[in-house]
Design a protein around this motif. Structure first.
Motif, short mmCIF file in Angstrom:
data_model
loop_
_atom_site.label_atom_id
_atom_site.label_comp_id
_atom_site.label_asym_id
_atom_site.label_seq_id
_atom_site.Cartn_x
_atom_site.Cartn_y
_atom_site.Cartn_z
N LEU A 79 0.84 -1.18 0.00
CA LEU A 79 0.00 0.00 0.00
C LEU A 79 0.88 1.25 0.00
N TYR A 80 0.57 2.20 -0.88
CA TYR A 80 1.34 3.45 -0.96
C TYR A 80 0.58 4.56 -0.27
N GLY A 81 1.30 5.50 0.32
CA GLY A 81 0.68 6.64 0.96
C GLY A 81 1.69 7.67 1.37
N THR A 82 1.20 8.69 2.08
CA THR A 82 2.05 9.77 2.57
C THR A 82 2.16 9.65 4.09
N ALA A 109 -5.27 7.99 0.87
CA ALA A 109 -6.10 8.73 -0.08
C ALA A 109 -6.46 10.04 0.59
N PRO A 110 -6.83 11.05 -0.16
CA PRO A 110 -7.19 12.33 0.47
C PRO A 110 -8.28 12.14 1.52
N GLY A 111 -7.93 12.45 2.76
CA GLY A 111 -8.88 12.31 3.86
C GLY A 111 -8.95 10.94 4.48
N THR A 112 -8.21 9.95 3.95
CA THR A 112 -8.22 8.59 4.50
C THR A 112 -6.89 8.31 5.17
#
Length: 133
Positions: free
Chosen positions: A48-51, A67-70
């Motif tokens: 899983l990719y993210g910031t 995801a934006p907001g998740t």
């Protein structure tokens, strides 16, 4: 006597190899920790990719926005690596649309899972009908 010397050399080489690998692994881990800063793009160990938003050292957790907001909270050890925006993890291959892909056949039938051009299927059906007559 000769066998003992060979055995000792093998044991020493194995110990040196283990020592070298542990130092290398510690160095890579230290580099990874230095790159794990809020705002970094990361990949988790399960793909899983993210910031990365924050890391809590006491609870050994990290907050990652996927995801934006998740925002998900994961164990810090699942932070596998920092993703470089310039580098690509996916190998790209170039194919031209003009080249027909070979269709694997078994007894005149396409192998399960192979895509078949409809023109080729029509030719095959026509050939079968002629042979049936």
């Amino acid at each position: 006597m000769g066998q003992e010397v060979i055995l000792i050399v093998i044991v020493v080489a194995f110990a040196a190899f283990m020592f070298y690998n542990s130092r290398k692994r510690k160095k890579q881990q230290a580099e990874l920790v230095d790159k794990m800063v809020p705002g970094a793009k990361v990949m988790l160990s399960f793909g899983l990719y993210g910031t990365l938003l924050s890391v809590n050292e006491e609870k050994v957790t990290a907050d990652v926005e996927i995801a934006p907001g998740t925002i998900v909270t994961v164990h810090r050890q699942t932070l596998s690596r920092v993703v470089d925006d310039n580098a690509s993890d996916v190998e790209t291959t170039t194919t031209t649309e003009d080249e027909p892909k070979p269709v694997a056949e078994l007894n005149g039938e396409p192998v399960y899972g192979e895509r078949v051009d409809t023109d080729r299927v029509d030719e095959t059906d026509a050939t079968k009908r002629k042979s049936d007559d």
